[in-house]
Scaffold this motif. Structure first.
Motif, PDB file in Angstrom:
ATOM      1  N   SER A  45       0.836  -1.255   0.029  1.00 22.86           N
ATOM      2  CA  SER A  45      -0.157  -0.117   0.015  1.00 22.86           C
ATOM      3  C   SER A  45       0.779   1.111   0.008  1.00 22.86           C
ATOM      4  CB  SER A  45      -1.037   0.064   1.138  1.00 22.86           C
ATOM      5  OG  SER A  45      -0.261   0.003   2.411  1.00 22.86           O
ATOM      6  N   ILE A  46       2.168   1.087   0.170  1.00 21.06           N
ATOM      7  CA  ILE A  46       3.038   2.162   0.309  1.00 21.06           C
ATOM      8  C   ILE A  46       2.896   3.047  -1.148  1.00 21.06           C
ATOM      9  CG2 ILE A  46       5.197   1.208  -0.658  1.00 21.06           C
ATOM     10  CD1 ILE A  46       6.845   2.763   1.413  1.00 21.06           C
TER      11      ILE A  46
ATOM     12  N   GLY B  15       6.036  -0.415  -6.427  1.00 17.41           N
ATOM     13  CA  GLY B  15       5.148   0.561  -6.771  1.00 17.41           C
ATOM     14  C   GLY B  15       5.831   1.898  -6.458  1.00 17.41           C
ATOM     15  N   VAL B  16       6.963   1.950  -5.733  1.00 18.85           N
ATOM     16  CA  VAL B  16       7.533   3.071  -5.121  1.00 18.85           C
ATOM     17  C   VAL B  16       7.846   3.993  -6.343  1.00 18.85           C
ATOM     18  CG1 VAL B  16       9.774   3.716  -4.235  1.00 18.85           C
ATOM     19  CG2 VAL B  16       8.601   2.149  -3.166  1.00 18.85           C
ATOM     20  N   GLY B  17       8.158   3.346  -7.636  1.00 19.45           N
ATOM     21  CA  GLY B  17       8.452   3.872  -8.879  1.00 19.45           C
ATOM     22  C   GLY B  17       7.328   4.764  -9.348  1.00 19.45           C
ATOM     23  N   GLU B  18       5.955   4.669  -8.781  1.00 23.76           N
ATOM     24  CA  GLU B  18       5.029   5.466  -9.118  1.00 23.76           C
ATOM     25  C   GLU B  18       4.780   6.717  -8.478  1.00 23.76           C
ATOM     26  OE1 GLU B  18       1.411   3.051  -9.073  1.00 23.76           O
ATOM     27  OE2 GLU B  18       2.610   1.372 -10.118  1.00 23.76           O
ATOM     28  N   LEU B  19       5.625   6.881  -7.255  1.00 25.30           N
ATOM     29  CA  LEU B  19       5.658   8.076  -6.723  1.00 25.30           C
ATOM     30  C   LEU B  19       6.501   9.233  -7.085  1.00 25.30           C
ATOM     31  CD1 LEU B  19       6.275   6.432  -2.899  1.00 25.30           C
ATOM     32  CD2 LEU B  19       3.819   6.686  -4.153  1.00 25.30           C
TER      33      LEU B  19
ATOM     34  N   ASP C 263      14.598   0.104 -13.595  1.00 23.91           N
ATOM     35  CA  ASP C 263      13.760   0.816 -15.103  1.00 23.91           C
ATOM     36  C   ASP C 263      12.434   1.455 -14.133  1.00 23.91           C
ATOM     37  OD1 ASP C 263      15.416  -0.165 -16.702  1.00 23.91           O
ATOM     38  OD2 ASP C 263      14.200  -1.662 -17.646  1.00 23.91           O
ATOM     39  N   ASP C 264      12.244   0.877 -13.077  1.00 19.30           N
ATOM     40  CA  ASP C 264      10.984   1.673 -12.296  1.00 19.30           C
ATOM     41  C   ASP C 264      11.180   2.959 -11.763  1.00 19.30           C
ATOM     42  OD1 ASP C 264       9.318  -0.801 -12.228  1.00 19.30           O
ATOM     43  OD2 ASP C 264      10.661  -1.662 -10.779  1.00 19.30           O
ATOM     44  N   LEU C 265      12.553   3.556 -11.850  1.00 21.44           N
ATOM     45  CA  LEU C 265      13.243   4.969 -11.503  1.00 21.44           C
ATOM     46  C   LEU C 265      12.955   5.866 -12.625  1.00 21.44           C
ATOM     47  CD1 LEU C 265      16.250   3.952  -9.520  1.00 21.44           C
ATOM     48  CD2 LEU C 265      14.242   4.465  -8.515  1.00 21.44           C
ATOM     49  N   LYS C 266      12.396   5.408 -13.748  1.00 17.01           N
ATOM     50  CA  LYS C 266      12.423   6.445 -14.967  1.00 17.01           C
ATOM     51  C   LYS C 266      11.340   7.347 -14.791  1.00 17.01           C
ATOM     52  CE  LYS C 266       9.232   3.106 -17.399  1.00 17.01           C
ATOM     53  NZ  LYS C 266       9.270   2.342 -18.689  1.00 17.01           N
ATOM     54  N   ALA C 267      10.051   7.280 -13.942  1.00 17.44           N
ATOM     55  CA  ALA C 267       9.310   8.361 -13.711  1.00 17.44           C
ATOM     56  C   ALA C 267       9.594   9.358 -12.756  1.00 17.44           C
ATOM     57  CB  ALA C 267       8.045   7.616 -13.452  1.00 17.44           C
ATOM     58  N   LEU C 268      10.517   9.161 -11.992  1.00 24.27           N
ATOM     59  CA  LEU C 268      11.013   9.932 -10.810  1.00 24.27           C
ATOM     60  C   LEU C 268      11.830  11.298 -11.419  1.00 24.27           C
ATOM     61  CD1 LEU C 268      11.604   7.185  -8.114  1.00 24.27           C
ATOM     62  CD2 LEU C 268       9.465   8.202  -8.671  1.00 24.27           C
ATOM     63  N   SER C 269      11.148  11.903 -11.904  1.00 26.85           N
ATOM     64  CA  SER C 269      11.943  13.049 -12.645  1.00 26.85           C
ATOM     65  C   SER C 269      12.342  14.066 -11.510  1.00 26.85           C
ATOM     66  CB  SER C 269      11.027  13.748 -13.757  1.00 26.85           C
ATOM     67  OG  SER C 269      10.023  14.235 -13.227  1.00 26.85           O
TER      68      SER C 269
ATOM     69  N   ALA D 264      20.136  -5.836 -10.468  1.00 25.86           N
ATOM     70  CA  ALA D 264      19.247  -5.291 -11.387  1.00 25.86           C
ATOM     71  C   ALA D 264      19.481  -6.109 -12.739  1.00 25.86           C
ATOM     72  CB  ALA D 264      19.802  -3.999 -11.706  1.00 25.86           C
ATOM     73  N   THR D 265      18.373  -5.886 -13.394  1.00 26.53           N
ATOM     74  CA  THR D 265      18.376  -6.590 -14.825  1.00 26.53           C
ATOM     75  C   THR D 265      18.785  -5.713 -16.007  1.00 26.53           C
ATOM     76  OG1 THR D 265      16.117  -6.227 -14.954  1.00 26.53           O
ATOM     77  CG2 THR D 265      16.819  -8.183 -14.024  1.00 26.53           C
ATOM     78  N   SER D 266      18.380  -4.620 -15.908  1.00 32.81           N
ATOM     79  CA  SER D 266      18.820  -3.419 -16.754  1.00 32.81           C
ATOM     80  C   SER D 266      18.984  -2.010 -16.006  1.00 32.81           C
ATOM     81  CB  SER D 266      17.954  -3.476 -17.830  1.00 32.81           C
ATOM     82  OG  SER D 266      18.137  -2.521 -18.800  1.00 32.81           O
ATOM     83  N   GLY D 267      20.098  -1.387 -16.521  1.00 32.49           N
ATOM     84  CA  GLY D 267      20.099   0.257 -16.093  1.00 32.49           C
ATOM     85  C   GLY D 267      20.221   1.017 -17.167  1.00 32.49           C
ATOM     86  N   ALA D 268      19.737   0.745 -18.359  1.00 32.81           N
ATOM     87  CA  ALA D 268      19.980   1.816 -19.470  1.00 32.81           C
ATOM     88  C   ALA D 268      19.237   3.012 -19.147  1.00 32.81           C
ATOM     89  CB  ALA D 268      19.488   1.048 -20.783  1.00 32.81           C
ATOM     90  N   ILE D 269      17.967   2.915 -18.819  1.00 33.81           N
ATOM     91  CA  ILE D 269      17.204   4.191 -18.449  1.00 33.81           C
ATOM     92  C   ILE D 269      17.025   4.782 -17.081  1.00 33.81           C
ATOM     93  CG2 ILE D 269      15.858   4.035 -20.907  1.00 33.81           C
ATOM     94  CD1 ILE D 269      13.675   2.827 -19.470  1.00 33.81           C
ATOM     95  N   ALA D 270      17.680   4.042 -16.304  1.00 34.76           N
ATOM     96  CA  ALA D 270      17.421   4.472 -14.874  1.00 34.76           C
ATOM     97  C   ALA D 270      17.693   5.821 -14.341  1.00 34.76           C
ATOM     98  CB  ALA D 270      18.084   3.534 -13.925  1.00 34.76           C
TER      99      ALA D 270
END
Length: 763
Positions: A316-317, A339-343, A367-373, A386-392
């Motif tokens: 729920s975080i 879901g932390v990447g959605e905050l 990759d979940d960090l891409k939205a945290l601008s 990590a599996t990939s870090g290209a766009i982190a």
């Protein structure tokens, strides 16, 4: 105890003006201040010789600039003639408070909620202000950035005083200022120490501060009063285990600070605190965060640092859509929910664990960090999962602090334990075959780990905005491509701090001298580096220039294989022009300090655990302090003509010390272990006499003002009045000698005619 009370006189006009000048303009621009002297002296006189009043009013004047019309407005302010708000508080203090903008007034008053014996943590304070709704967002600024400006302004005005030992905390400058602030906020604040019975007429208090509370937290205030409380903070209350009643009866809470208590669980009713914006559980015993936390729709800060029993976060975080700060480092989490990447409002994220354990729930990937601008601070753990870090790190234009870490390498002890356990169920017959296979597999596994590590790290491309970068537990053999090469300076034009820790497989350092803004550099546990060559400086014959143009502090720690360090440059190149502090610690194979250091104007040099270093010489610009500890091969110290302070701790082979013409302070520590050393000179030393180098140094250094010695009891007694070494002690203005166990001492001050000792008896 023959106590004497000294009545301190008020400052005269001359000294008051000098103090005002120093506080208004530390650089002492004499021409500008001279034009303001007539007005400044009158303002200083209004302070009635009170140093605190002068200091605070100087902070007010600093905010006005060196403008005579502005100073005259301060001089003619009606507040000077107002009756004092508190008899003991100089009017200048109240006037300085009145001059603050309204939001700064509230920020300053909020500081008085902290008990006087507790330092104010900068990080928490600015987020308290935000949670209370005090901070106004500036143009294109985060609330946190505006709050930091408020903090700096209060320090500039001398209302807050930074802690000299910790830049991340402060205090209210003086008890009189605290008294003033508490008087002005007394209608809103309740401060309770221990189990004291509270008698207050406040019907709607807003702030409750609890200090030294016991385990059984009885209702500290009435239910009616709790209903209006907006902030609750605990201090020095490690025995508090439950706060259910308090939480359930304070629906308006915005700030709840439970750090360093023994809270084991949050009540499910925490979800009812819909106004809560700040929740701090640092260092608590909390084992679980209830899923009801997802109902805290206004929560901005959630801090779980050092929660060592906390193993999971609720899914729920991800519902905390207003969350701006999430601190997780030091918790025992095995993963962080995806879901932390959605905050999207997060600007501070620390302790983020990448990936998940085998067969465990799905955790965050890079990759979940891409939205945290909006991120300004990002701290990533377990990067090797990590599996990939290209766009982190893409779309992070404001990122300033970046901390990247893989999982810590397995220690030899842990490895042996695992091997022992894995062998318990194997037959004796197959042991030798298994061992051979294990070595082969280990080498193969190590190479694959290094390749995988390099692949992930090379895909990461930190933005140019970085100011601080920490790389920890990197398993690659070559540093990531983005921190190497001739364009390093343009890749990170603002980088001021760089910490390379536990990069144990890297054999060569990047050309870090190209970082034009770098001020602090630490390299530690780089076990594979044997040589630091001139390439480290980043300057060549083809590209002359300044190497490390702004570096002030350089630390090399725990570099077990480092043997040679070169700082050779061409005549057209400038080396380390601003370096002030150099620390070399636990580099046992380092044979010599680099020759190039003779051109560097060092203030401080600290060398510890350099077991192969035989001499320290020819540092003509070293000025403030040379601190030497546990350097077992060191024999010679020479040609340090500007050095003022020398500290030598357990350097048992030292035989020659000369060329210290400016020495003022000398401290020696000889632990008992050197008593058994076989050198003839030490046998003499530990019986009744100083070694020859020490006696000669004391005689030659005419400016020596202070001598401190920790030694055996026999040598200490030889320094007593009438002893063999008393004639040497007598030459030095101030002497402190203490025995190794700390029980016997000699204190001598020549000018004040003080001689004290408890070492007369032979017992």
């Amino acid at each position: 105890m023959k106590a004497t009370i000294h009545r301190v006189d008020k400052m005269d006009t001359k000294n008051a003006w000098e103090l005002l000048c120093k506080q208004v303009d530390p650089e002492r621009d004499s021409e500008e201040l001279a034009a303001l002297k007539d007005v400044g002296i009158k303002i200083a006189e209004k302070c009635d010789g009170h140093p605190l009043a002068i200091k605070v009013i100087a902070g007010l004047l600093r905010s006005r600039g060196n403008n005579k019309a502005e100073w005259e407005m301060v001089l003619n302010n009606d507040s000077w003639s107002m009756p004092p708000i508190l008899p003991e508080v100089p009017q200048a203090l109240y006037m300085s408070y009145l001059d603050l903008p309204s939001e700064l007034k509230e920020c300053f008053l909020h500081c008085s909620l902290y008990p006087e014996e507790c330092p104010i943590q900068r990080f928490d304070l600015v987020r308290h202000w935000i949670a209370e709704g005090i901070v106004n967002a500036g143009d294109n600024k985060l609330l946190e950035e505006s709050a930091e400006e408020y903090y700096i302004e209060l320090i500039s005005r001398n209302l807050l005083q930074p802690d000299p030992d910790n830049v991340e905390q402060c205090w209210i400058t003086h008890d009189l200022l605290r008294s003033l602030a508490r008087f002005l906020i007394e209608d809103e604040n309740i401060l309770i120490y221990g189990q004291q019975k509270l008698s207050t007429s406040l019907s709607k208090p807003r702030h409750l501060t609890l200090c030294n509370m016991e385990n059984s937290l009885e209702d500290p205030i009435s239910l009616k009063q709790q209903m209006s409380i907006r902030s609750v903070m605990f201090f020095k209350s490690p025995n508090v285990r439950a706060i259910d009643i308090l939480v359930e009866s304070a629906p308006c809470l915005r700030v709840l600070d439970l750090s360093k208590t023994s809270i084991e669980a949050l009540p499910k009713s925490i979800g009812n605190l819909v106004h809560l914006r700040y929740l701090n559980l640092d260092g608590t015993e909390v084992r679980d965060i209830p899923s009801s936390i997802g109902f805290l729709m206004n929560l901005q800060t959630l801090s779980l640092q050092g929660c060592q029993r906390l193993q999971r976060l609720p899914w729920s975080i991800k519902a905390l859509l207003e969350l701006r700060c999430l601190r997780l480092e030091g918790a025992s989490l095995s993963y962080v929910p995806k879901g932390v990447g959605e905050l999207k409002h997060l600007n501070y994220l620390s302790g983020l664990i990448i990936g998940h354990d085998n067969n465990g729930p799905e955790g965050c990937d890079l990759d979940d960090l891409k939205a945290l601008s909006e991120l300004r601070h990002l701290h990533i753990e377990s990067l090797d999962r990590a599996t990939s870090g290209a766009i982190a790190l893409a779309n992070k234009p404001f990122l300033k602090d970046l901390y990247l870490s893989e999982q810590a390498p397995v220690t030899e002890e842990q490895q042996q334990k695992e091997e022992q356990e894995s062998q318990e169920n194997k037959d004796e017959k197959g042991k030798e075959e298994d061992e051979g296979q294990k070595v082969s597999n280990g080498q193969c596994s190590g190479e694959k780990l290094a390749e995988a590590s390099e692949k992930i790290w090379n895909e990461l491309t930190p933005p140019k905005s970085l100011e601080k970068l920490v790389i920890k537990n990197y398993k690659g053999v070559r540093f990531p491509s983005w921190i190497k090469g001739p364009k390093l300076g343009t890749s990170f034009p603002s980088l001021a701090l760089l910490d390379l820790e536990n990069c144990m497989s890297c054999t060569k350092l990047p050309s870090l001298g190209l970082l034009n803004q770098l001020q602090f550099l630490q390299i530690s546990n780089a076990d594979s580096i044997v040589t630091i060559s001139s390439e480290f400086l980043g300057t060549t014959v083809d590209s002359p220039g300044t190497s490390f143009p702004k570096l002030q502090v350089l630390k090399l720690r725990n570099m077990k294989k480092l043997e040679e360090w070169s700082l050779t440059v061409e005549e057209t190149q400038i080396l380390l022009p601003r370096l002030k502090s150099l620390h070399i610690q636990s580099c046992p194979k380092l044979k010599a300090l680099p020759e190039g250091l003779k051109h560097v104007a060092l203030s401080e040099l600290h060398v510890e655990g350099a077991y192969s270093l035989t001499e320290i010489r020819n540092l003509p610009k070293l000025s403030d302090e040379l601190h030497l500890k546990d350097n077992k091969a060191l024999q010679r110290i020479s040609n340090l003509p500007m050095l003022r302070s020398l500290i030598i701790d357990d350097c048992s082979k030292l035989k020659h010390v000369a060329g210290l013409d400016a020495l003022q302070h000398l401290r020696l520590v000889f632990p008992p272990s050197t008593e058994t050393f076989y050198f003839e000179e030490l046998i003499i030393f530990w019986s009744i006499a100083f070694p020859r180098w020490l006696e000669q140094l004391i005689q030659k250094c005419k400016g020596l003002r202070r001598f401190e010695l920790q030694c055996s009891l026999s040598l200490l007694r030889s320094c007593l009045d009438g002893g063999k070494n008393w004639h040497i002690v007598q030459q030095i203005p101030e002497v402190r000698i203490i025995s190794c166990d700390g029980n016997r001492y000699i204190r001598y001050n020549k000018n004040r005619r003080i001689y004290e000792t408890n070492a007369q008896s032979e017992e």
